[in-house]
Scaffold this active site. Sequence first.
Site, PDB file in Angstrom:
ATOM      1  N   LYS A  35      17.557  39.103  -9.500  1.00 42.83           N
ATOM      2  CA  LYS A  35      18.921  39.287  -8.975  1.00 42.83           C
ATOM      3  C   LYS A  35      18.887  39.339  -7.448  1.00 42.83           C
ATOM      4  O   LYS A  35      17.812  39.430  -6.846  1.00 42.83           O
ATOM      5  CB  LYS A  35      19.535  40.560  -9.557  1.00 42.83           C
ATOM      6  CG  LYS A  35      18.774  41.835  -9.241  1.00 42.83           C
ATOM      7  CD  LYS A  35      19.421  43.024  -9.932  1.00 42.83           C
ATOM      8  CE  LYS A  35      18.602  44.272  -9.691  1.00 42.83           C
ATOM      9  NZ  LYS A  35      19.316  45.502  -9.994  1.00 42.83           N
ATOM     10  N   TYR A 253      19.813  48.044  24.877  1.00 39.03           N
ATOM     11  CA  TYR A 253      21.066  48.821  24.834  1.00 39.03           C
ATOM     12  C   TYR A 253      20.797  50.324  24.898  1.00 39.03           C
ATOM     13  O   TYR A 253      19.862  50.828  24.264  1.00 39.03           O
ATOM     14  CB  TYR A 253      21.799  48.544  23.525  1.00 39.03           C
ATOM     15  CG  TYR A 253      22.470  47.196  23.444  1.00 39.03           C
ATOM     16  CD1 TYR A 253      23.461  46.827  24.338  1.00 39.03           C
ATOM     17  CD2 TYR A 253      22.115  46.307  22.447  1.00 39.03           C
ATOM     18  CE1 TYR A 253      24.084  45.589  24.234  1.00 39.03           C
ATOM     19  CE2 TYR A 253      22.729  45.071  22.336  1.00 39.03           C
ATOM     20  CZ  TYR A 253      23.719  44.721  23.241  1.00 39.03           C
ATOM     21  OH  TYR A 253      24.324  43.503  23.132  1.00 39.03           O
TER      22      TYR A 253
HETATM   23  C1  LIG Z   1      18.449  47.251 -15.629  1.00 36.99           C
HETATM   24  C2  LIG Z   1      17.347  46.932 -14.677  1.00 36.99           C
HETATM   25  N1  LIG Z   1      16.156  46.574 -15.154  1.00 36.99           N
HETATM   26  C3  LIG Z   1      15.118  46.275 -14.342  1.00 36.99           C
HETATM   27  C4  LIG Z   1      15.258  46.344 -12.974  1.00 36.99           C
HETATM   28  C5  LIG Z   1      14.064  46.042 -12.099  1.00 36.99           C
HETATM   29  O1  LIG Z   1      13.681  47.211 -11.423  1.00 36.99           O
HETATM   30  P1  LIG Z   1      12.415  47.194 -10.431  1.00 36.99           P
HETATM   31  O2  LIG Z   1      12.768  46.293  -9.322  1.00 36.99           O
HETATM   32  O3  LIG Z   1      12.304  48.616  -9.988  1.00 36.99           O
HETATM   33  O4  LIG Z   1      11.256  46.716 -11.232  1.00 36.99           O
HETATM   34  C6  LIG Z   1      16.478  46.719 -12.432  1.00 36.99           C
HETATM   35  C7  LIG Z   1      16.628  46.821 -10.978  1.00 36.99           C
HETATM   36  O5  LIG Z   1      17.440  47.464 -10.407  1.00 36.99           O
HETATM   37  C8  LIG Z   1      17.556  47.025 -13.296  1.00 36.99           C
HETATM   38  O6  LIG Z   1      18.755  47.391 -12.829  1.00 36.99           O
END
Ligand SMILES: Cc1ncc(COP(=O)(O)O)c(C=O)c1O
Length: 355
Positions: A35, A253
């Site tokens: 994602k 700055y």
């Molecule tokens: C439902 C879910 N599963 C898995 C993951 C993966 O988590 P990580 O990046 O800590 O492995 C996430 C990440 O936010 C998540 O929301």
Amino acid sequence: MPRPAITHIHLDNLRHNYRLLKRTAKDSEIMTVVKANAYGHELFLVAPALLEEGCTSFAVTDATEGCELRSILGFYKKIEIVLLSGIFDEEDAELACQHQLTPTISELQQVHLLKQAGFNGNVWIKIDSGMNRLGAKTPKQILEACFQAEINVCGLMSHLACADEPNHQMNQKQAVAFNEMCDQISPELPRSLLNSAGIISMPEHTYHTVRPGIALYGAEPVAAQPIGLKPVMTLTGEIMQVRDIPAGVSVSYGATFTADQAMTIAVVGLGYADGVPRSLSNHGHVFIHSQKLAIVGRVCMDYTMIDVTDTDTKPGDAVEFWGENILANDVARSLDTISYTLFTGVGERVRRKAV
Ligand SMILES: Cc1ncc(COP(=O)(O)O)c(C=O)c1O
């Protein structure tokens, strides 16, 4: 010529991490979490590399990200694209049908939306086992609604709140709660509980599918138990100018840094709009010429100044903000944040280049 703001994406390291996680999770299926543009690493570089490694299950946030991933991966093979936040409205339900997406369901209303759209694919049901974020309050009802709507439920998932702290009491509590709920709802359905940290800290709970995200990108998820992951992203800027300054003059700055002796300052063409945290002002380091050099003055939108006194730094030299020599986890720790925020904070105008 484009501004030389580049983040190198080491696909060999990504492949190494994927294989390592597969071995660590033993016989479980791997749902790779890609994602937010593969945690800032560029989906169109990361997803095909994982596919080549044999990954056929990917997780994104929503239908928009799901459509983008489907256009990269295509419909061939049986590639599952899971939407971790599910669907939000009718349009999402239509997209899930057209692009063969696999929503996670936390609300009954989502089943109705899918039914209205004529969805006949797969879903996961998300259960809240104690994190109190997304998750079904009445999973049995959702399962029955899916059954009636002829929607196939391919598994039950939940998410851990404290897996990066192996001894945290929440971990076992959540695992017990999750299993009790699964046993009550449907003992035979596949289960998925673990994220990256969980794969390492709770290996006895891998079940059918694990869902690593951050570990794929090479940040060790459990500080006390490194497993040999390799950093995938190197955030690199380029020296634009080098100047000598006398004692007593200030830099950047707010004039928050004043030279206490004559020194040499280099201007790097990468700033907070590129993802360099402004909180590194007068605080962080970069890696150049095999050494760590201090950031001086405030990080600007497009520039960061560093102390290059007594080095042979020149315009055009490459400067690493994080990568193989300065670990993102270390930068994050020094700023009281997590590497996730560094990776996903890298700006759109920074070119991702596969190496
Ligand atoms: C439902 C879910 N599963 C898995 C993951 C993966 O988590 P990580 O990046 O800590 O492995 C996430 C990440 O936010 C998540 O929301």
